[in-house]
Design an enzyme around this catalytic site. Structure first.
Site, PDB file in Angstrom:
ATOM      1  N   GLN A 105       2.043 -16.555 -19.966  1.00  0.00           N
ATOM      2  CA  GLN A 105       0.714 -17.366 -20.868  1.00  0.00           C
ATOM      3  C   GLN A 105      -0.763 -16.626 -20.488  1.00  0.00           C
ATOM      4  OE1 GLN A 105      -0.233 -20.176 -17.289  1.00  0.00           O
ATOM      5  NE2 GLN A 105       0.429 -21.655 -18.887  1.00  0.00           N
ATOM      6  N   TYR A 188      -8.730 -26.342 -16.949  1.00  0.00           N
ATOM      7  CA  TYR A 188      -9.323 -24.199 -16.999  1.00  0.00           C
ATOM      8  C   TYR A 188      -9.454 -23.957 -18.184  1.00  0.00           C
ATOM      9  CZ  TYR A 188      -6.277 -23.478 -13.336  1.00  0.00           C
ATOM     10  OH  TYR A 188      -5.187 -23.159 -12.095  1.00  0.00           O
ATOM     11  N   GLY A 335       8.840 -25.869 -13.398  1.00  0.00           N
ATOM     12  CA  GLY A 335       7.966 -25.596 -12.870  1.00  0.00           C
ATOM     13  C   GLY A 335       8.805 -25.253 -11.973  1.00  0.00           C
TER      14      GLY A 335
END
Length: 391
Positions: A105, A188, A335
């Site tokens: 990622q 982000y 996750g």
């Protein structure tokens, strides 16, 4: 031992780009903060190998910094130099040796960096963002006091950052990754260009929906030029985290346009992040997220037949399997449970309980912790007990 009927759909193979993963279970990216001064550690290789061995079809690494940045996680890994590439090779080899596949990622924090962080100082450049607008909140445990985010420098021309993403993809290919996932979620840099609250430019990189989507699309094109159709993106339209979010109508217009344009590219998959109260933030007594259903709102705009869809955030095994059976998603992304259960895929397959107790204080270590003890809260979660025909 037969597969649990309620989760059976999770265990069909799935073609992603040039690879075929053995099941529909994806380990989502979560910052774990265990690199040796930005270089992936042997402990990281062990951690990911355990998850591969435990039945995860596709592993997505934690966010990998494409350049030096002042992240609040001092031990986050990077991929801009040869030493880091060598460290990642150990990780990819360990994952492949244990029967799984792995995407890196790729991550740029934008305004969520701090100029006083050691890595930002070493970089010798400002904290770049689309516009000089700070995010509210922030926490930097390794800096004196509790500083929050500060006003970033508006990047004059972001094309050099596109080149940094491209070079990171080149490095990821050298390190043996099967593909790359663009971190376009959670506030982000990619999110910052998309969001009209953080992007108030008046040039070709801001203003209209088309202009705000230009940077993410150009980054994806650069990644495709390196990895072909082994490129993915993660998006969180609901916002919330890191001070993200637009009014619903603008959100729908922005992400529907973005996904329509992304569908012109041969991406292997798109991960949609749905609302989670844990990823929301409250400012002035109000929650920040624009709550809506990403599947209902955007699934029909993902029209490229080669591009698969994963759903992330609070997905349960039975729910994911049902959505796959209904044709609404192609895979499910897990996750926190991927960190807590090294054998998550096997637990889903054979109906084992999810009974490990999370070590929240040491899930993401703080500076000052003894590196010799970094396995605590990271790689010390036990696997379940299996019969001979379940191994």
């Amino acid at each position: 031992m037969p597969v649990v009927a309620a989760t059976k759909a999770l265990f069909n193979p799935l073609k992603l780009g040039d690879i075929v993963i053995p099941n529909r279970i994806q380990m989502a990216a979560l910052t774990r903060n265990r690199s040796n001064k930005t270089v992936p550690s042997d402990l990281m290789a062990e951690h990911y190998a355990e998850r591969a061995r435990g039945g995860t079809g596709l592993i997505v690494t934690e966010g990998v910094l494409i350049t030096r940045q002042g992240t609040e996680w001092e031990a986050a890994p990077g991929i801009w130099n040869a030493e880091q590439v060598a460290g990642w090779k150990k990780v990819t080899e360990a994952i492949h040796a244990n029967g799984s596949f792995v995407y890196a990622q790729l991550w740029h924090l934008g305004r969520i960096s701090h100029p006083d962080a050691p890595q930002q100082k070493l970089a010798g450049v400002p904290v770049y963002a689309p516009s000089a607008i700070s995010a509210r909140g922030g926490k930097f445990r390794f800096l004196p006091g509790q500083p929050g985010y500060v006003t970033p420098t508006a990047v004059e021309d972001p094309t050099f950052i596109i080149e940094q993403f491209k070079q990171a993809a080149i490095n990821a290919k050298e390190a043996g990754f099967d593909g790359v996932e663009l971190h376009g979620a959670n506030g982000y840099l990619i999110s910052q260009f998309l969001d009209s609250g953080s992007n108030q430019r008046t040039d070709k990189w801001g203003g209209s929906v088309e202009n705000r989507a230009r940077f993410p699309l150009e980054v994806l094109k650069a990644l495709v030029s390196v990895f072909g159709n082994n490129v993915a993106v993660k998006l969180s339209p609901v916002g919330g985290y890191n001070d993200m979010g637009m009014p619903l109508e603008e959100t729908l217009k922005t992400f529907r346009y973005l996904l329509t344009e992304i569908s012109k590219l041969p991406l292997s998959y798109i991960t949609l992040v749905r609302y989670s109260p844990y990823l929301d933030a409250e400012y002035d007594g109000k929650k920040r997220a624009t709550v809506h259903d990403p599947l209902e709102s955007y699934r029909s705009y993902i029209t490229n037949p080669v591009t698969k869809v994963f759903l992330n955030s609070g997905v349960q095994a039975e729910e994911g399997a049902k959505l796959i059976e209904e044709g609404k998603i192609d895979g499910a992304s897990f996750g926190m449970s991927s960190v807590l259960f090294p054998d998550l895929g096997k637990r889903f397959k054979y109906g084992k309980p999810l009974d490990n107790v999370p070590n929240w204080p040491l899930m993401q270590i703080g500076v000052g912790e003894d590196p010799e003890k970094w396995d605590v809260g990271y790689s010390d979660y036990p696997a379940a007990t299996y019969a001979a025909d379940e191994i």
